[in-house]
Design a protein around this motif. Structure first.
Motif, PDB file in Angstrom:
ATOM      1  N   ILE A 169       0.800  -1.100   0.114  1.00  0.00           N
ATOM      2  CA  ILE A 169      -0.259  -0.039  -0.233  1.00  0.00           C
ATOM      3  C   ILE A 169       0.916   1.114  -0.306  1.00  0.00           C
ATOM      4  N   ARG A 170       2.461   1.312   0.791  1.00  0.00           N
ATOM      5  CA  ARG A 170       2.792   2.321   0.992  1.00  0.00           C
ATOM      6  C   ARG A 170       3.013   2.884  -0.486  1.00  0.00           C
ATOM      7  N   VAL A 171       3.540   1.599  -1.492  1.00  0.00           N
ATOM      8  CA  VAL A 171       4.147   2.053  -3.237  1.00  0.00           C
ATOM      9  C   VAL A 171       3.548   2.522  -3.816  1.00  0.00           C
ATOM     10  N   SER A 172       1.938   1.635  -3.698  1.00  0.00           N
ATOM     11  CA  SER A 172       1.377   1.880  -4.352  1.00  0.00           C
ATOM     12  C   SER A 172       0.747   2.669  -5.579  1.00  0.00           C
ATOM     13  N   GLY A 173       1.001   3.632  -4.617  1.00  0.00           N
ATOM     14  CA  GLY A 173      -0.223   5.563  -5.593  1.00  0.00           C
ATOM     15  C   GLY A 173      -0.930   5.588  -4.937  1.00  0.00           C
ATOM     16  N   GLY A 174      -1.894   4.581  -3.981  1.00  0.00           N
ATOM     17  CA  GLY A 174      -3.007   4.930  -3.434  1.00  0.00           C
ATOM     18  C   GLY A 174      -4.123   4.298  -3.462  1.00  0.00           C
ATOM     19  N   MET A 175      -5.772   3.800  -3.718  1.00  0.00           N
ATOM     20  CA  MET A 175      -6.427   3.610  -4.123  1.00  0.00           C
ATOM     21  C   MET A 175      -6.471   3.562  -5.425  1.00  0.00           C
ATOM     22  N   PHE A 176      -6.783   4.772  -5.827  1.00  0.00           N
ATOM     23  CA  PHE A 176      -7.457   5.311  -7.116  1.00  0.00           C
ATOM     24  C   PHE A 176      -6.444   4.601  -7.942  1.00  0.00           C
ATOM     25  N   ARG A 177      -5.461   4.775  -7.782  1.00  0.00           N
ATOM     26  CA  ARG A 177      -4.427   4.724  -9.090  1.00  0.00           C
ATOM     27  C   ARG A 177      -3.942   3.067  -9.598  1.00  0.00           C
ATOM     28  N   ASP A 178      -4.092   2.598  -7.943  1.00  0.00           N
ATOM     29  CA  ASP A 178      -3.835   0.656  -7.879  1.00  0.00           C
ATOM     30  C   ASP A 178      -4.884   0.089  -8.081  1.00  0.00           C
ATOM     31  N   MET A 179      -6.206   0.484  -7.453  1.00  0.00           N
ATOM     32  CA  MET A 179      -7.252  -0.662  -7.524  1.00  0.00           C
ATOM     33  C   MET A 179      -8.881  -0.547  -8.684  1.00  0.00           C
ATOM     34  N   THR A 180      -8.449   1.428  -7.923  1.00  0.00           N
ATOM     35  CA  THR A 180      -9.803   1.679  -9.212  1.00  0.00           C
ATOM     36  C   THR A 180     -10.032   1.986 -10.203  1.00  0.00           C
ATOM     37  N   ILE A 181      -8.148   2.504 -10.130  1.00  0.00           N
ATOM     38  CA  ILE A 181      -7.707   2.878 -12.035  1.00  0.00           C
ATOM     39  C   ILE A 181      -8.049   1.378 -12.713  1.00  0.00           C
ATOM     40  N   HIS A 182      -8.664   0.372 -12.866  1.00  0.00           N
ATOM     41  CA  HIS A 182      -9.561  -0.538 -13.554  1.00  0.00           C
ATOM     42  C   HIS A 182     -10.997  -0.540 -13.880  1.00  0.00           C
ATOM     43  N   ASP A 183     -11.541   0.333 -12.664  1.00  0.00           N
ATOM     44  CA  ASP A 183     -13.194   0.834 -12.853  1.00  0.00           C
ATOM     45  C   ASP A 183     -12.993   1.969 -13.372  1.00  0.00           C
ATOM     46  N   PHE A 184     -11.837   3.347 -13.499  1.00  0.00           N
ATOM     47  CA  PHE A 184     -12.485   4.263 -14.063  1.00  0.00           C
ATOM     48  C   PHE A 184     -12.302   3.935 -15.847  1.00  0.00           C
ATOM     49  N   ASP A 185     -11.480   2.617 -15.626  1.00  0.00           N
ATOM     50  CA  ASP A 185     -11.062   2.224 -17.332  1.00  0.00           C
ATOM     51  C   ASP A 185     -12.423   1.614 -17.897  1.00  0.00           C
ATOM     52  N   MET A 186     -13.302   0.505 -16.718  1.00  0.00           N
ATOM     53  CA  MET A 186     -14.555  -0.413 -17.231  1.00  0.00           C
ATOM     54  C   MET A 186     -15.557   0.964 -17.741  1.00  0.00           C
ATOM     55  N   ARG A 211      -5.871   7.781 -19.991  1.00  0.00           N
ATOM     56  CA  ARG A 211      -6.547   8.135 -19.326  1.00  0.00           C
ATOM     57  C   ARG A 211      -7.317   7.602 -18.539  1.00  0.00           C
ATOM     58  N   ALA A 212      -7.628   6.628 -17.819  1.00  0.00           N
ATOM     59  CA  ALA A 212      -7.128   6.267 -16.466  1.00  0.00           C
ATOM     60  C   ALA A 212      -6.937   6.795 -15.871  1.00  0.00           C
ATOM     61  N   LEU A 213      -4.958   7.089 -15.441  1.00  0.00           N
ATOM     62  CA  LEU A 213      -4.625   7.500 -14.488  1.00  0.00           C
ATOM     63  C   LEU A 213      -4.793   9.063 -14.407  1.00  0.00           C
ATOM     64  N   VAL A 214      -5.816  10.030 -15.484  1.00  0.00           N
ATOM     65  CA  VAL A 214      -6.078  10.912 -15.158  1.00  0.00           C
ATOM     66  C   VAL A 214      -7.569  11.159 -14.964  1.00  0.00           C
ATOM     67  N   LEU A 215      -8.129  10.159 -14.652  1.00  0.00           N
ATOM     68  CA  LEU A 215      -9.140  10.300 -13.595  1.00  0.00           C
ATOM     69  C   LEU A 215      -8.683   9.602 -12.186  1.00  0.00           C
ATOM     70  N   ALA A 216      -7.774   8.929 -12.539  1.00  0.00           N
ATOM     71  CA  ALA A 216      -7.701   8.563 -10.479  1.00  0.00           C
ATOM     72  C   ALA A 216      -6.740   9.508  -9.853  1.00  0.00           C
ATOM     73  N   ASP A 217      -5.334  10.170 -10.765  1.00  0.00           N
ATOM     74  CA  ASP A 217      -5.440  11.815 -10.241  1.00  0.00           C
ATOM     75  C   ASP A 217      -6.553  12.784  -9.421  1.00  0.00           C
ATOM     76  N   ALA A 218      -7.546  12.938 -10.741  1.00  0.00           N
ATOM     77  CA  ALA A 218      -8.758  13.837 -10.164  1.00  0.00           C
ATOM     78  C   ALA A 218      -9.434  13.360  -8.653  1.00  0.00           C
ATOM     79  N   ALA A 219      -9.513  12.202  -8.686  1.00  0.00           N
ATOM     80  CA  ALA A 219     -10.259  11.181  -7.713  1.00  0.00           C
ATOM     81  C   ALA A 219     -10.018  11.709  -6.547  1.00  0.00           C
ATOM     82  N   LEU A 220      -8.236  11.726  -6.574  1.00  0.00           N
ATOM     83  CA  LEU A 220      -7.683  12.309  -5.518  1.00  0.00           C
ATOM     84  C   LEU A 220      -7.671  13.309  -5.222  1.00  0.00           C
ATOM     85  N   GLN A 221      -7.267  14.138  -6.341  1.00  0.00           N
ATOM     86  CA  GLN A 221      -7.151  16.008  -6.468  1.00  0.00           C
ATOM     87  C   GLN A 221      -8.955  15.805  -5.178  1.00  0.00           C
TER      88      GLN A 221
END
Length: 329
Positions: A160-177, A308-318
């Protein structure tokens, strides 16, 4: 027969290597991993050799690479593989930094090499059929997408400490979906989250429970709900509501046997984890990559999809940090 070099001999790497061996249309020639024992074991199992990065990429017989190593190595390996003239299969995310992703994608474009990003859920037969029916107009115009994605338990804290956070690690699949099902780019993200499963996750600077709302310019919406805890198994469901009806892809369970008696009706729980739930999707994904490379066809999930999925993950974190909706460029 397409010859591969693979970077990463861990859990995902083992899956891809096994699928390569079973494909009948590809073979694994090189395995590269910082863990010498893991690399040697995987190479020995599949008749490959243990190599370093330079040796693997310099081999003229190698036509493609699988990048299944740690996330912090992905973008640099993408760049090196592109410049070496290799087709690229890269696990998600391409990188945790959008700037580094853009650098990698520029190298891919400059080299003219095909690249697939490993959003394996697109290749799950049930989700793929749901998407096909959307395209065929089965429910009219899509209005809402609801995605449920809950893990049976959290990963180790060290991860978890190196994953980039839940949105970039886990939710990124769901952003793509969500992008795939909506067939439209979200323009706004509103995220909420908390650490409800384990306070140690909060101490590590992350969350384990989240709800995210995506809005498109047309007004279409997607809702994503995530949790790092599902006591009943790996919970993976998608519902799409449209002007003429709805489509639902439910969980995959151990068997379809249903037992009923005077007190209850019972079925098997969902399959326990992603290795089981998406085993078929991983096989289809790799076969699709090989087919696209051999036939010089477009990649079904391209490098830009990863961006594009990473852009959404970054926006979610913000959005989470600032407690407000965030516009997406």
């Amino acid at each position: 027969m397409l010859v591969f070099a693979q970077f990463g001999a861990g859990r995902i790497g083992a899956i891809h290597a096994a699928n390569l061996a079973a494909s009948g249309s590809a073979r694994l020639a090189h395995v590269v991993d910082v863990n010498a024992a893991a690399g040697a074991a995987l190479a020995r199992k599949h008749g490959a050799r243990v190599s370093d990065t330079a040796t693997a990429l310099a081999d003229p017989a190698v036509g493609a690479v699988i990048i299944a190593s740690s996330t912090d190595t992905h973008a640099d390996l993408v760049i090196a593989a592109a410049r070496s003239g290799k087709a690229i299969f890269c696990e998600k995310p391409i990188d945790l930094s959008l700037a580094h992703v853009d650098e990698a994608l520029a190298a891919v474009r400059d080299a003219g090499m095909p690249m697939l990003v490993g959003f394996n859920r697109r290749f799950d037969p049930n989700f793929a059929e749901l998407h096909r029916r959307i395209g065929a107009g089965a429910i009219g115009t899509v209005e809402q997408v609801v995605i449920t994605s809950r893990d049976p338990g959290p990963p180790p804290l060290d991860y978890i400490r190196v994953s980039g956070g839940m949105f970039r690690d886990m939710t990124i699949h769901d952003f793509d979906m969500a992008r795939w099902m909506l067939n439209e780019e979200p323009i706004e993200v509103f995220a909420n989250g908390a650490a409800l499963v384990d306070p140690a996750i909060a101490a590590a600077g992350d969350i384990d429970t989240a709800m995210v709302l995506l809005r498109c310019a047309s007004g279409r919406m997607a809702h994503i709900n995530n949790s790092r805890r599902a006591t009943y198994g790996y919970d993976q469901r998608v519902e799409v509501h449209g002007s003429l009806g709805r489509l639902v892809a439910g969980n995959r369970v151990g068997t379809t046997v249903e037992q009923a008696d005077a007190t209850s009706i019972a079925t098997d729980k969902p399959l326990h984890f992603f290795l089981e739930r998406y085993a078929e999707a991983y096989r289809i994904e790799l076969a699709a990559f090989i087919d696209a490379v051999v036939n010089q066809a477009p990649m079904p999930v391209g490098a830009e999809d990863g961006r594009r999925a990473l852009v959404l993950a970054d926006a979610a974190l913000q959005s989470l940090r600032e407690n407000r909706p965030v516009r997406v460029a």
